[in-house]
Design an enzyme around this catalytic site. Sequence first.
Site, short mmCIF file in Angstrom:
data_model
loop_
_atom_site.label_atom_id
_atom_site.label_comp_id
_atom_site.label_asym_id
_atom_site.label_seq_id
_atom_site.Cartn_x
_atom_site.Cartn_y
_atom_site.Cartn_z
N LYS A 1 0.83 -1.20 0.00
CA LYS A 1 0.00 0.00 0.00
C LYS A 1 0.87 1.24 0.00
O LYS A 1 1.86 1.33 0.71
CB LYS A 1 -0.91 -0.01 1.24
N SER B 1 -4.95 4.07 -16.69
CA SER B 1 -3.95 3.69 -15.71
C SER B 1 -3.69 4.77 -14.67
O SER B 1 -4.33 5.81 -14.66
CB SER B 1 -2.63 3.36 -16.38
N THR C 1 -7.13 -0.13 -11.52
CA THR C 1 -6.44 0.24 -12.75
C THR C 1 -5.08 -0.46 -12.71
O THR C 1 -4.89 -1.39 -11.95
CB THR C 1 -6.34 1.78 -12.89
N TYR C 2 -4.13 0.00 -13.52
CA TYR C 2 -2.80 -0.61 -13.51
C TYR C 2 -1.72 0.46 -13.44
O TYR C 2 -1.96 1.62 -13.77
CB TYR C 2 -2.61 -1.52 -14.73
N GLY D 1 -7.12 8.31 -18.27
CA GLY D 1 -8.28 7.69 -18.91
C GLY D 1 -9.52 7.85 -18.06
O GLY D 1 -9.69 8.84 -17.34
N ALA E 1 -10.42 6.70 -15.29
CA ALA E 1 -10.18 6.91 -13.86
C ALA E 1 -10.04 8.40 -13.51
O ALA E 1 -10.27 8.80 -12.38
CB ALA E 1 -8.94 6.15 -13.42
#
Length: 116
Positions: A9, A25, A57-58, A73, A75
């Site tokens: 985290k 992302s 997301t990534y 994007g 997000a």
Amino acid sequence: MLIEVFKSKIHRVRVTASDLDYIGSITIDEDLIESAGLIVGERVYIVNVNNGERFDTYVIKGKRKSGEICLNGPAARKVQKGDIIIIIAYAQMTPEEAQNFQPKIVFPDEATNLLT
């Protein structure tokens, strides 16, 4: 059997930008990626402390020591610049592996997103 366990985290970082026109992302300062044991392309979950939004997301690598936290994007619609977010990653492991696993938790400076 595999279970999903909290892996790492990045706790309470400030969103520095959002780019709706990017393909998707979260861009994260490379120092934070490494400190949290994340991998570029890894799926992460985002919790927005300001508005309660939760989404996944990534990871995309951002400039080292920049403090960059940019949602890209779709997000980008779930955050605003200045929002505080928590970035969480999970891993699949056996219950036996999970018994001794120690997650990595990173607490950057909330004003700069830099490691202290």
